[in-house]
Design an enzyme around this catalytic site. Sequence first.
Site, PDB file in Angstrom:
ATOM      1  N   ARG A  94      38.033  16.810  58.999  1.00 24.93           N
ATOM      2  CA  ARG A  94      37.566  15.417  58.973  1.00 24.93           C
ATOM      3  C   ARG A  94      38.662  14.427  58.595  1.00 24.93           C
ATOM      4  O   ARG A  94      38.521  13.240  58.775  1.00 24.93           O
ATOM      5  CB  ARG A  94      36.419  15.290  57.973  1.00 24.93           C
ATOM      6  N   LYS A 207      33.930  35.631  56.430  1.00 23.47           N
ATOM      7  CA  LYS A 207      32.729  35.886  55.663  1.00 23.47           C
ATOM      8  C   LYS A 207      32.442  34.692  54.752  1.00 23.47           C
ATOM      9  O   LYS A 207      33.376  33.953  54.476  1.00 23.47           O
ATOM     10  CB  LYS A 207      32.868  37.167  54.843  1.00 23.47           C
ATOM     11  N   HIS A 237      38.977  40.860  55.209  1.00 25.54           N
ATOM     12  CA  HIS A 237      40.425  41.008  55.029  1.00 25.54           C
ATOM     13  C   HIS A 237      40.801  42.339  54.390  1.00 25.54           C
ATOM     14  O   HIS A 237      41.940  42.764  54.458  1.00 25.54           O
ATOM     15  CB  HIS A 237      41.022  39.809  54.288  1.00 25.54           C
ATOM     16  N   LYS A 241      44.267  45.338  54.999  1.00 26.72           N
ATOM     17  CA  LYS A 241      45.189  45.828  53.960  1.00 26.72           C
ATOM     18  C   LYS A 241      45.792  47.163  54.403  1.00 26.72           C
ATOM     19  O   LYS A 241      45.081  48.056  54.860  1.00 26.72           O
ATOM     20  CB  LYS A 241      44.445  46.013  52.625  1.00 26.72           C
ATOM     21  N   GLU A 275      38.695  42.702  39.330  1.00 25.21           N
ATOM     22  CA  GLU A 275      39.542  41.509  39.324  1.00 25.21           C
ATOM     23  C   GLU A 275      39.671  41.010  37.894  1.00 25.21           C
ATOM     24  O   GLU A 275      38.697  41.032  37.138  1.00 25.21           O
ATOM     25  CB  GLU A 275      38.912  40.410  40.175  1.00 25.21           C
ATOM     26  N   ASP A 294      29.050  38.819  47.583  1.00 27.69           N
ATOM     27  CA  ASP A 294      30.445  38.429  47.802  1.00 27.69           C
ATOM     28  C   ASP A 294      31.330  39.643  48.083  1.00 27.69           C
ATOM     29  O   ASP A 294      32.180  39.596  48.962  1.00 27.69           O
ATOM     30  CB  ASP A 294      30.959  37.678  46.561  1.00 27.69           C
ATOM     31  N   HIS A 299      33.464  43.929  51.601  1.00 24.69           N
ATOM     32  CA  HIS A 299      34.631  44.781  51.334  1.00 24.69           C
ATOM     33  C   HIS A 299      34.260  46.192  50.859  1.00 24.69           C
ATOM     34  O   HIS A 299      34.812  47.172  51.312  1.00 24.69           O
ATOM     35  CB  HIS A 299      35.526  44.141  50.277  1.00 24.69           C
ATOM     36  N   LYS A 399      34.375  40.399  38.183  1.00 25.44           N
ATOM     37  CA  LYS A 399      35.417  39.431  37.824  1.00 25.44           C
ATOM     38  C   LYS A 399      35.612  39.476  36.314  1.00 25.44           C
ATOM     39  O   LYS A 399      34.714  39.870  35.578  1.00 25.44           O
ATOM     40  CB  LYS A 399      35.009  38.034  38.271  1.00 25.44           C
TER      41      LYS A 399
HETATM   42  C1  BG6 Z   1      37.061  37.569  48.690  1.00 24.66           C
HETATM   43  C2  BG6 Z   1      36.010  37.219  47.696  1.00 24.66           C
HETATM   44  O1  BG6 Z   1      36.490  37.972  49.894  1.00 24.66           O
HETATM   45  O2  BG6 Z   1      37.876  38.614  48.165  1.00 24.66           O
HETATM   46  C3  BG6 Z   1      36.633  36.802  46.377  1.00 24.66           C
HETATM   47  O3  BG6 Z   1      35.209  36.161  48.203  1.00 24.66           O
HETATM   48  C4  BG6 Z   1      37.582  37.867  45.883  1.00 24.66           C
HETATM   49  O4  BG6 Z   1      35.644  36.527  45.395  1.00 24.66           O
HETATM   50  C5  BG6 Z   1      38.557  38.282  46.980  1.00 24.66           C
HETATM   51  O5  BG6 Z   1      38.296  37.334  44.781  1.00 24.66           O
HETATM   52  C6  BG6 Z   1      39.364  39.484  46.561  1.00 24.66           C
HETATM   53  O6  BG6 Z   1      40.363  39.732  47.516  1.00 24.66           O
HETATM   54  P1  BG6 Z   1      41.714  40.457  47.098  1.00 24.66           P
HETATM   55  O7  BG6 Z   1      42.446  40.626  48.381  1.00 24.66           O
HETATM   56  O8  BG6 Z   1      42.410  39.562  46.107  1.00 24.66           O
HETATM   57  O9  BG6 Z   1      41.327  41.760  46.463  1.00 24.66           O
END
Ligand code: BG6
Length: 549
Positions: A94, A207, A237, A241, A275, A294, A299, A399
């Site tokens: 935008r 996602k 993603h 990896k 994390e 999430d 993942h 987290k």
């Molecule tokens: C994302 C999540 O898909 O992956 C995040 O939405 C998370 O909450 C992240 O922190 C973790 O990715 P990575 O590559 O840092 O392990």
Amino acid sequence: MSEMSSSAKARALAVEAQLDVDTDILDGGLNGHEDVIVNPLREGMFQAVTATPCAMIIFGVSGDLTSRKLMPALYDLAMNSRLAEGFAIVGVSRRQWTDEQFRTEMRAEVERHSTLPVTDDRWNSFARGLFYVGGNFDEPAMYDRLRERLDELDRERRTEGNRLFYLATPPSFYITIVRSLGSHRLVERQDFYTAPRSGWSRIVIEKPIGHDLASARELNHAISEVVSEGQVYRIDHYLGKETVQNALAFRFANVLFEPVWNRHYVDHMQITVAESLGVEDRATYYEEAGALRDMVQSHMLQLLAIVAMEPPAVFRGNAVRDEKVKVLRSVIPPSGEAVKSLTARGQYAAGYVEGLAVPGFRQEQFVSPSSTTETFVALKLQIDNWRWADVPFYLRTGKRLPRRVSEIAIQFKKVPHLMFQAAGTRDVEPNLLTIRIQPDEGISLRFVAKIPGTTMQLRTVRMDFAYGAAFGGAGADAYERLIVDAMNGDQTLFARRDEVETAWNLIDPIEQAWLVEELTHLPLYEAGTWGPDKADLLIERDGRSWRRP
Ligand code: BG6
């Protein structure tokens, strides 16, 4: 042996391509849809490394994902000559930027996040391929302007009518954008049987794909009305990896491990994605999602599928995805009362992480002080098939845990008889194989060895493979690999529609059971610890314990 003739090679490739199609058809299509994979021969997916010429159009280019991941990945790819010479990246948002303003903004982000140095020369060569179109995502005129711009770029940059539309916007815009791309003829449906009129068009989507099965289906359906499944690239993603792909190489390119990769030898598996960071600046999204949606829906279930699937015939597209979805379909969905004993959730309270005092989730900016969103989840899943019957898979993610570590641990069974008991060794630890996804990427195998000396004393030791020592590092960022794959028409590392929907099918009953459970029961865990006590109970009840990686 003489080289395969080009016609024989073409025939072989055609047969392989056809295999992909047949799998879909035999499988009843993708959830009843007639979609088939785009012809890989025509799509050039057998070209290695360098991306096919195309324009990549990023919707939501002023957002965080573009700054932190996409633009640095594109810059790194360009610097390593992995983008086609005349690549074009068209940002859409935008903001009222000119091309020049857009380039200046992006330079600042790339300088902040790229692993490579940014000099004037390097930047200028990259920035020549950056363009900008401003407007609202629901504004028809914006799509007309975009089409004109893309047509010009086809001539100027020789992008050959190939278009990769990347949806990096908040998910609430996905359907509007996809429908507009269709109605403005920016994308055209292409499948195995239809030759594209001018170049290919594909849609990459981030996602979350929905927030439950119904919304995921609605989104997937809306997409399927505009393009075929072979044109849709759903990013997870974790699949980009190196270490995750290496788990496949480890299992299927070595003869040693596959024979013991089953219920006869494996006691259980533990998949951990921990994390140390908190919710950061994504509180608005995260409060709606929580750790289960999430991380587990995407993942963690992908990791589970990779580690539990049967060997595919080829490492490509639907062959791999067929096997992954079969595993997901075999997972018994925890539901109703069972959810209480099969899952544990928690939310971080204030504490210390890596020596620093950090606030609790409810004290984070934009989080409600009475939020009941889980920031930690542990669960026990069972896969109801021949290979894995009765082998528990324990998953946990959270987290503000003590450190950032992701790993898959395969715990083998004890030896059936220990002949060293008379010599004083009553027990030995069973073999453990650990696939370290990040950081400190590698694989280690724990086994028992004799301690040097005159007595038969035993101890466990470790055999270690480290990416750093073997290859000098674990390679490029996941996004680099995935962007090139999408440009080259290789869907192997992207989630297919039925995978995503099957994953939601496992998550929905847990969410529903949690809703019924009194929310005041959401346990807190101190930041910097390994989650709530209930997570320990979940595994200790089975006579096992979590690893402390
Ligand atoms: C994302 C999540 O898909 O992956 C995040 O939405 C998370 O909450 C992240 O922190 C973790 O990715 P990575 O590559 O840092 O392990």
